[in-house]
Design an enzyme around this catalytic site. Structure first.
Site, PDB file in Angstrom:
ATOM      1  N   ARG A  48       0.810  -1.222   0.000  1.00  0.00           N
ATOM      2  CA  ARG A  48       0.000   0.000   0.000  1.00  0.00           C
ATOM      3  C   ARG A  48       0.841   1.269   0.000  1.00  0.00           C
ATOM      4  NH1 ARG A  48      -5.408  -1.045   1.241  1.00  0.00           N
ATOM      5  NH2 ARG A  48      -5.794   1.041   1.987  1.00  0.00           N
TER       6      ARG A  48
ATOM      7  N   ILE B 106      -8.376   6.573  -0.784  1.00  0.00           N
ATOM      8  CA  ILE B 106      -8.111   5.136  -0.907  1.00  0.00           C
ATOM      9  C   ILE B 106      -8.873   4.508   0.246  1.00  0.00           C
ATOM     10  CG2 ILE B 106      -5.870   5.449   0.278  1.00  0.00           C
ATOM     11  CD1 ILE B 106      -4.916   2.858  -1.096  1.00  0.00           C
ATOM     12  N   SER B 107      -9.696   3.517  -0.055  1.00  0.00           N
ATOM     13  CA  SER B 107     -10.501   2.871   0.979  1.00  0.00           C
ATOM     14  C   SER B 107      -9.593   2.197   2.004  1.00  0.00           C
ATOM     15  CB  SER B 107     -11.416   1.818   0.362  1.00  0.00           C
ATOM     16  OG  SER B 107     -12.310   2.412  -0.540  1.00  0.00           O
ATOM     17  N   ALA B 108     -10.157   1.965   3.192  1.00  0.00           N
ATOM     18  CA  ALA B 108      -9.413   1.260   4.236  1.00  0.00           C
ATOM     19  C   ALA B 108      -9.159  -0.186   3.810  1.00  0.00           C
ATOM     20  CB  ALA B 108     -10.207   1.286   5.535  1.00  0.00           C
TER      21      ALA B 108
END
Ligand code: SAH
Length: 187
Positions: free
Chosen positions: A6, A30-32
């Site tokens: 990530r 950015i999603s978790a």
């Protein structure tokens, strides 16, 4: 997910492994990781090697890279994102991961376009993931789903539901509401 670091997809590398959504600019997040993994698990049966995947609102490109690795060299993953700067950044990021070679071979592509229209060229898809909340279910996306295919899409404005759309083999569309969610809007 363990193959796609990530740190290449977030603006502040030291925050890369926190289980929270992070701002990536241009109104996008950015999603978790838990949301990424949750959506991937809902789509796991439809992202086997050789499958075709459409990732709408691909944003950082993180999930696009993971989908690419899941469907592999015989599969195809199309990311669609409306912000050109994010598309450029996502392509640079994906190239730094083990999914990079899939991009070099054209098995992963990311387009600048309006995701509500899907991507007719690569249709139909086994799997459609939408990373932004649609006020209403976009008809073009339902059409571009293969019989037997599955879409995961957040639907709603203030109150959003993560909705699963299964297109059955006879073409019937089945809708299942999973959980309440909070995504940026599909504009
Ligand atoms: N899955 C991505 C989510 C990014 S946030 C990630 O985890 O990185 C949602 C993205 O949808 C934003 O980048 C936003 O620019 C994009 N978006 C919103 N409306 C769109 C549209 N109509 N077409 C394409 N992309 C859209």
């Amino acid at each position: 997910m363990s193959q796609v670091d990530r740190k290449f997809f977030v603006p502040i590398a030291k925050n890369a492994y926190k289980d929270v959504a992070q701002v990536i600019g241009y109104g996008a997040t950015i999603s978790a990781p838990h949301m990424h993994s949750y959506c991937l698990s809902l789509l796991a049966d439809h992202t086997k090697p050789g499958a075709s995947v459409l990732d709408i609102g691909s944003g950082s490109g993180y999930l696009t890279a993971v989908f690419g690795l899941m469907v592999g060299e015989t599969g195809r993953t199309v990311g669609v994102e409306r912000i050109p700067e994010l598309v450029k950044r996502s392509i640079d990021a994906i190239k730094q991961t083990p999914a990079g070679h899939l991009m070099d071979k054209g098995r992963i592509v990311v387009h600048v376009a309006d995701g509500k229209l899907g991507n007719e060229e690569g249709a139909p898809y086994d799997c459609i993931h939408v990373g932004a909340a649609a006020a209403e279910l976009p008809e073009a996306l339902v059409q571009q789903l293969k019989p037997g295919g599955r879409m995961v899409i957040p639907v709603g404005t203030d109150n959003q539901d993560l909705v699963i759309i299964d297109k059955l083999l006879d073409g019937t569309v089945k809708k299942t509401i999973e959980i309440g969610v909070r995504y940026v809007p599909l504009v």
